[in-house]
Design a protein around this motif. Structure first.
Motif, PDB file in Angstrom:
ATOM      1  N   PRO A 146     -12.604  40.807 -74.605  1.00  0.00           N
ATOM      2  CA  PRO A 146     -11.989  39.486 -74.407  1.00  0.00           C
ATOM      3  C   PRO A 146     -13.036  38.365 -74.361  1.00  0.00           C
ATOM      4  CG  PRO A 146     -11.070  41.064 -72.850  1.00  0.00           C
ATOM      5  CD  PRO A 146     -12.243  41.729 -73.531  1.00  0.00           C
ATOM      6  N   GLY A 147     -14.154  38.624 -73.717  1.00  0.00           N
ATOM      7  CA  GLY A 147     -15.216  37.625 -73.651  1.00  0.00           C
ATOM      8  C   GLY A 147     -15.790  37.332 -75.027  1.00  0.00           C
ATOM      9  N   THR A 148     -15.918  38.369 -75.850  1.00  0.00           N
ATOM     10  CA  THR A 148     -16.429  38.196 -77.206  1.00  0.00           C
ATOM     11  C   THR A 148     -15.462  37.363 -78.035  1.00  0.00           C
ATOM     12  OG1 THR A 148     -17.560  40.316 -77.058  1.00  0.00           O
ATOM     13  CG2 THR A 148     -17.221  39.434 -79.263  1.00  0.00           C
ATOM     14  N   ALA A 149     -14.152  37.605 -77.869  1.00  0.00           N
ATOM     15  CA  ALA A 149     -13.150  36.825 -78.608  1.00  0.00           C
ATOM     16  C   ALA A 149     -13.211  35.359 -78.210  1.00  0.00           C
ATOM     17  CB  ALA A 149     -11.752  37.397 -78.355  1.00  0.00           C
ATOM     18  N   ILE A 150     -13.367  35.089 -76.931  1.00  0.00           N
ATOM     19  CA  ILE A 150     -13.479  33.705 -76.456  1.00  0.00           C
ATOM     20  C   ILE A 150     -14.736  33.064 -77.034  1.00  0.00           C
ATOM     21  CG2 ILE A 150     -13.875  32.275 -74.401  1.00  0.00           C
ATOM     22  CD1 ILE A 150     -12.058  34.326 -72.893  1.00  0.00           C
TER      23      ILE A 150
END
Length: 133
Positions: free
Chosen positions: A105-109
């Motif tokens: 999720p952090g990578t997508a953000i």
């Protein structure tokens, strides 16, 4: 791609560790100073390692070529000139390298942020990478 990697002999693979650390406030003492990776190691995240080393080489050469107050003062002047700029790239590389190790999720953000901010980021990068006159 995996076939190419699997076909590579183990002895042909060279491992080189990458190190970084927070910026230092000084790089030398007395008649000794550092430059390049010894002074400001950084990851590849901003592609500035070699460029910063070249800027160091030019600045230290300029400083010691005509030292008005002696070699030690010239080396401290070189450090004072170079530390802020190198520290900026060192810190930027550290932050970007850590952003690449986020959970999904952090990578997508992160990726969404970089995509949306690309036009601004390109202008900022052009300004940040400009060699000071």
């Amino acid at each position: 791609m995996h076939a190419l990697i699997d076909a590579t002999a183990n002895g042909s693979v060279i491992r080189t560790d990458v190190f970084d650390r927070p910026p230092d406030e000084r790089w030398g003492s007395g008649r000794v100073t550092l430059l390049g990776d010894a002074a400001h190691p950084m990851t590849f995240a901003v592609g500035q390692g070699a460029a910063q080393a070249l800027e160091d080489a030019l600045a230290v050469t300029d400083a010691v070529t005509t030292p008005a107050d002696g070699i030690e003062a010239a080396l401290r002047a070189y450090e004072q000139q170079r530390i802020p700029r190198a520290a900026k790239f060192q810190t930027m590389a550290w932050k970007l390298a850590r952003a690449g190790t986020l959970n999904p999720p952090g990578t997508a953000i992160r990726d969404t942020f970089f995509t949306l901010s690309s036009p601004i980021a390109w202008r900022m990068q052009a300004k940040d990478m400009a060699v000071p006159v």
